[in-house]
Design an enzyme around this catalytic site. Sequence first.
Site, PDB file in Angstrom:
ATOM      1  N   HIS A   1     -42.977  12.985 -31.893  1.00 35.39           N
ATOM      2  CA  HIS A   1     -43.296  12.385 -31.467  1.00 35.39           C
ATOM      3  C   HIS A   1     -44.505  11.952 -31.565  1.00 35.39           C
ATOM      4  O   HIS A   1     -45.327  12.140 -31.211  1.00 35.39           O
ATOM      5  CB  HIS A   1     -42.715  12.089 -30.211  1.00 35.39           C
ATOM      6  CG  HIS A   1     -43.495  12.177 -29.256  1.00 35.39           C
ATOM      7  ND1 HIS A   1     -44.323  12.066 -28.151  1.00 35.39           N
ATOM      8  CD2 HIS A   1     -43.511  13.692 -28.928  1.00 35.39           C
ATOM      9  CE1 HIS A   1     -45.225  12.306 -27.303  1.00 35.39           C
ATOM     10  NE2 HIS A   1     -44.647  13.493 -27.909  1.00 35.39           N
TER      11      HIS A   1
ATOM     12  N   HIS B   1     -50.844  16.456 -46.671  1.00 38.15           N
ATOM     13  CA  HIS B   1     -50.019  17.583 -47.660  1.00 38.15           C
ATOM     14  C   HIS B   1     -49.601  18.459 -46.289  1.00 38.15           C
ATOM     15  O   HIS B   1     -50.721  18.861 -45.340  1.00 38.15           O
ATOM     16  CB  HIS B   1     -50.270  18.163 -48.705  1.00 38.15           C
ATOM     17  CG  HIS B   1     -49.444  19.297 -48.694  1.00 38.15           C
ATOM     18  ND1 HIS B   1     -49.923  20.897 -49.644  1.00 38.15           N
ATOM     19  CD2 HIS B   1     -47.616  19.863 -48.425  1.00 38.15           C
ATOM     20  CE1 HIS B   1     -48.704  21.086 -49.471  1.00 38.15           C
ATOM     21  NE2 HIS B   1     -47.467  20.632 -48.955  1.00 38.15           N
TER      22      HIS B   1
HETATM   23  O1  JB3 Z   1     -46.929  25.256 -50.754  1.00 37.23           O
HETATM   24  C1  JB3 Z   1     -46.092  24.736 -51.268  1.00 37.23           C
HETATM   25  C2  JB3 Z   1     -44.622  24.890 -50.989  1.00 37.23           C
HETATM   26  N1  JB3 Z   1     -45.790  24.512 -52.658  1.00 37.23           N
HETATM   27  C3  JB3 Z   1     -47.070  24.242 -53.379  1.00 37.23           C
HETATM   28  C4  JB3 Z   1     -46.984  22.038 -53.946  1.00 37.23           C
HETATM   29  C5  JB3 Z   1     -47.160  21.618 -52.013  1.00 37.23           C
HETATM   30  O2  JB3 Z   1     -47.944  22.365 -54.558  1.00 37.23           O
HETATM   31  C6  JB3 Z   1     -46.640  24.559 -54.509  1.00 37.23           C
HETATM   32  O3  JB3 Z   1     -46.925  26.407 -54.365  1.00 37.23           O
HETATM   33  C7  JB3 Z   1     -47.770  24.390 -55.373  1.00 37.23           C
HETATM   34  O4  JB3 Z   1     -49.345  24.936 -54.620  1.00 37.23           O
HETATM   35  C8  JB3 Z   1     -48.163  22.623 -56.110  1.00 37.23           C
HETATM   36  O5  JB3 Z   1     -46.605  22.627 -56.808  1.00 37.23           O
HETATM   37  P1  JB3 Z   1     -47.312  22.207 -58.212  1.00 37.23           P
HETATM   38  O6  JB3 Z   1     -48.121  20.742 -58.222  1.00 37.23           O
HETATM   39  O7  JB3 Z   1     -46.200  21.988 -58.180  1.00 37.23           O
HETATM   40  O8  JB3 Z   1     -47.718  23.313 -58.849  1.00 37.23           O
HETATM   41  P2  JB3 Z   1     -47.427  24.438 -60.324  1.00 37.23           P
HETATM   42  O9  JB3 Z   1     -46.304  24.809 -60.067  1.00 37.23           O
HETATM   43  O10 JB3 Z   1     -48.173  24.280 -60.653  1.00 37.23           O
HETATM   44  O11 JB3 Z   1     -47.019  22.634 -60.966  1.00 37.23           O
HETATM   45  C9  JB3 Z   1     -48.121  21.870 -61.824  1.00 37.23           C
HETATM   46  C10 JB3 Z   1     -47.093  21.342 -62.942  1.00 37.23           C
HETATM   47  O12 JB3 Z   1     -47.634  20.033 -62.955  1.00 37.23           O
HETATM   48  C11 JB3 Z   1     -46.969  22.228 -64.148  1.00 37.23           C
HETATM   49  O13 JB3 Z   1     -46.035  22.416 -64.749  1.00 37.23           O
HETATM   50  C12 JB3 Z   1     -48.604  21.208 -65.130  1.00 37.23           C
HETATM   51  O14 JB3 Z   1     -47.796  21.660 -66.532  1.00 37.23           O
HETATM   52  C13 JB3 Z   1     -47.708  19.503 -64.257  1.00 37.23           C
HETATM   53  N2  JB3 Z   1     -48.993  18.694 -64.686  1.00 37.23           N
HETATM   54  C14 JB3 Z   1     -50.447  19.304 -65.020  1.00 37.23           C
HETATM   55  N3  JB3 Z   1     -50.672  17.915 -65.251  1.00 37.23           N
HETATM   56  C15 JB3 Z   1     -48.708  17.599 -64.883  1.00 37.23           C
HETATM   57  C16 JB3 Z   1     -49.576  16.853 -65.267  1.00 37.23           C
HETATM   58  N4  JB3 Z   1     -47.367  16.683 -65.030  1.00 37.23           N
HETATM   59  C17 JB3 Z   1     -47.784  16.222 -65.395  1.00 37.23           C
HETATM   60  N5  JB3 Z   1     -46.008  15.065 -64.925  1.00 37.23           N
HETATM   61  N6  JB3 Z   1     -48.937  14.715 -65.626  1.00 37.23           N
HETATM   62  C18 JB3 Z   1     -50.366  15.457 -65.850  1.00 37.23           C
HETATM   63  O15 JB3 Z   1     -50.910  14.893 -65.922  1.00 37.23           O
END
Ligand code: JB3
Length: 217
Positions: free
Chosen positions: A140, A149
Site C-alpha cells: 500500500h 524495473h
Molecule cells: O529478469 C527478467 C525476468 N527479464 C529480463 C528483462 C527485464 O530484461 C530478461 O531476462 C533480460 O535480461 C531483459 O530482457 P530483454 O530486453 O528482452 O533482453 P534480451 O532477451 O537480450 O532481448 C533484447 C531484444 O531486443 C533482442 O531480441 C534484440 O535483438 C532486441 N533489440 C536490440 N536493439 C531491439 C533493438 N529491438 C528493437 N525493436 N529495437 C532496437 O533498437
Amino acid sequence: MIKPLILLGGGGHAKVLIEVLQRLHHPLLGFLDPYPVMGSTLLGVPKLGGDEVVNNYQPNEIELVNGIGSVPNDRGLRISLFKAFSAQGYVFKTVLDPTALISPSAQFMTGVQVMAGVIIQADAKIATNSIINTGAIVEHDCRIGEHVHIAPGVVLSGGVEVGDHVHIGTGAIVIQGIKIGAGSVIGAGSVVMRDVASNQIVYPARSHTQAINTHEK
Ligand code: JB3
C-alpha cells in the site's frame, strides 16, 4: 475499443509479454526487432521488420508495447525507444496481467507493465514505462517513478518511494517507508532497511562459509 498492438523487441521480455497479451486477448499484429532472431516468428507471432515499420501506421491506428526489458548495466534502450516513439505521438499500452492481484485504488501511468502473479496493494502509484516483474509485491501507498524495473520476487513494504530509473534486483526486500533515490541499483537479494541516496549501488550482504571443524581438541 482496443487498437491493434505492435511489440518492440524480440527477446526474453518480449516473449513474456506475448503471453500476457494472449491472456488478455489483445490483438497483436507482430513484433519488431532490427536483428535476426531464430526464425521469423516468436511464440507464433510474426516479425514485421525493424522499428521503422511503426511509421507505416498513424499514431491513432495502433498502440505500442515496449518489449525491451531492462537490466542494471543496460537500461537505456527501453527508455530511448519509449521517448522517441512517444515524441512522435505513439502511445505505449499499459499492460496488466490478468493473473496479477491489483487494488482498484492503484494508479498506473502510460506504458506500465505488471507481469504474472504480482500483488499491488491500495493507493500504490506507478509511473510511466516501469516494469513490475513476475511475482513482485508492491504494498500500500508505494510510489514508483518512471522507467523503473522491479525484478521478479521483489517485496516493497508499505509506503516505499522509488525514484526514476531505479533497478531493484530479483528477490530484494525493502522495508516500509524507505526512500530509494533516482538512478540507484539495488542488488538481487538485498534487504534494504535504510534510505538510499540517488545513483547508489546497494550490494546484498554476502554470506561467508567456513568448514565446521569436527575434530575434538
Ligand atoms: O529478469 C527478467 C525476468 N527479464 C529480463 C528483462 C527485464 O530484461 C530478461 O531476462 C533480460 O535480461 C531483459 O530482457 P530483454 O530486453 O528482452 O533482453 P534480451 O532477451 O537480450 O532481448 C533484447 C531484444 O531486443 C533482442 O531480441 C534484440 O535483438 C532486441 N533489440 C536490440 N536493439 C531491439 C533493438 N529491438 C528493437 N525493436 N529495437 C532496437 O533498437
